[in-house]
Write a protein that holds these residues in place. Structure first.
Motif, short mmCIF file in Angstrom:
data_model
loop_
_atom_site.label_atom_id
_atom_site.label_comp_id
_atom_site.label_asym_id
_atom_site.label_seq_id
_atom_site.Cartn_x
_atom_site.Cartn_y
_atom_site.Cartn_z
N UNK A 157 -45.16 35.46 -23.12
CA UNK A 157 -45.34 34.57 -21.93
C UNK A 157 -46.49 33.37 -22.76
N UNK A 158 -46.18 32.19 -22.00
CA UNK A 158 -46.80 31.10 -22.29
C UNK A 158 -48.34 31.02 -21.82
N UNK B 177 -50.85 33.07 -18.20
CA UNK B 177 -51.64 34.22 -18.46
C UNK B 177 -52.66 34.31 -17.22
N UNK B 178 -53.23 35.33 -16.87
CA UNK B 178 -54.30 35.16 -15.88
C UNK B 178 -55.48 34.38 -16.43
N UNK B 179 -56.20 34.03 -15.38
CA UNK B 179 -57.48 33.07 -15.66
C UNK B 179 -58.42 33.91 -16.58
N UNK B 180 -58.61 35.18 -16.57
CA UNK B 180 -59.57 35.80 -17.47
C UNK B 180 -59.16 35.83 -18.88
N UNK B 181 -57.76 35.89 -19.14
CA UNK B 181 -57.18 35.78 -20.44
C UNK B 181 -57.21 34.16 -20.90
N UNK B 182 -56.96 33.36 -20.12
CA UNK B 182 -57.13 32.04 -20.66
C UNK B 182 -58.40 31.63 -20.92
N UNK B 183 -59.53 32.03 -20.07
CA UNK B 183 -60.92 31.83 -20.38
C UNK B 183 -61.44 32.50 -21.43
N UNK C 200 -50.13 26.35 -26.35
CA UNK C 200 -48.66 26.48 -26.26
C UNK C 200 -47.94 26.27 -27.41
N UNK C 201 -48.80 25.10 -28.15
CA UNK C 201 -48.26 24.55 -29.65
C UNK C 201 -48.84 25.78 -30.61
N UNK C 202 -50.14 26.03 -30.64
CA UNK C 202 -50.90 26.79 -31.53
C UNK C 202 -50.33 28.34 -31.55
N UNK C 203 -50.38 28.79 -30.53
CA UNK C 203 -50.05 30.59 -30.51
C UNK C 203 -48.69 30.55 -30.12
N UNK C 204 -48.06 29.46 -29.38
CA UNK C 204 -46.60 29.60 -29.00
C UNK C 204 -46.34 30.55 -27.82
N UNK C 205 -46.69 31.81 -28.11
CA UNK C 205 -46.34 32.92 -27.13
C UNK C 205 -47.35 33.92 -27.14
N UNK C 206 -47.62 34.75 -25.97
CA UNK C 206 -48.52 35.95 -26.13
C UNK C 206 -47.96 37.04 -25.34
N UNK D 158 -55.83 46.61 -23.35
CA UNK D 158 -57.02 46.23 -22.88
C UNK D 158 -57.27 45.13 -21.97
N UNK D 159 -55.80 44.46 -21.81
CA UNK D 159 -55.91 42.97 -20.90
C UNK D 159 -56.36 41.85 -21.90
N UNK D 160 -56.17 42.26 -23.21
CA UNK D 160 -56.43 40.91 -24.12
C UNK D 160 -55.23 40.19 -24.47
#
Length: 92
Positions: A1-2, A6-12, A48-54, A59-61
């Protein structure tokens, strides 16, 4: 996923890690720390450029699905009191 999926917690969490690296860079460079950080849209573009996809582990990370040996690097630049994150793609 881009990144934006991701949910806000993962983005933060990911943004927090990069901001910590930014402040370390500023401290080591003896620069002021009252610079303008990237906006949410700039972080989305960067990740999106650095990690591309997640994928999110049990553990929700959020973790990049790109293997470490193929992972891009990044650079921090300061222009007009604004922090700019630049992705440096690896040549494979």
């Amino acid at each position: 996923m881009k990144f934006e999926e991701l949910d806000k917690k993962c983005q933060d969490n990911l943004i927090g890690k990069i901001e910590s690296a930014i402040y370390t860079y500023l401290e080591l460079s003896h620069m002021e720390d009252d610079l303008e950080l990237p906006s949410q849209a700039e972080y989305v573009e960067f990740f999106n450029l650095y990690d591309e996809d997640y994928e999110v582990d049990e553990n929700g990370v959020a973790k990049s699905v790109v293997p470490n040996e193929l992972h891009s690097n990044y650079d921090v630049e300061i222009k007009n009191c604004k922090v700019i994150l630049k992705v440096c793609k690896k040549n494979v």
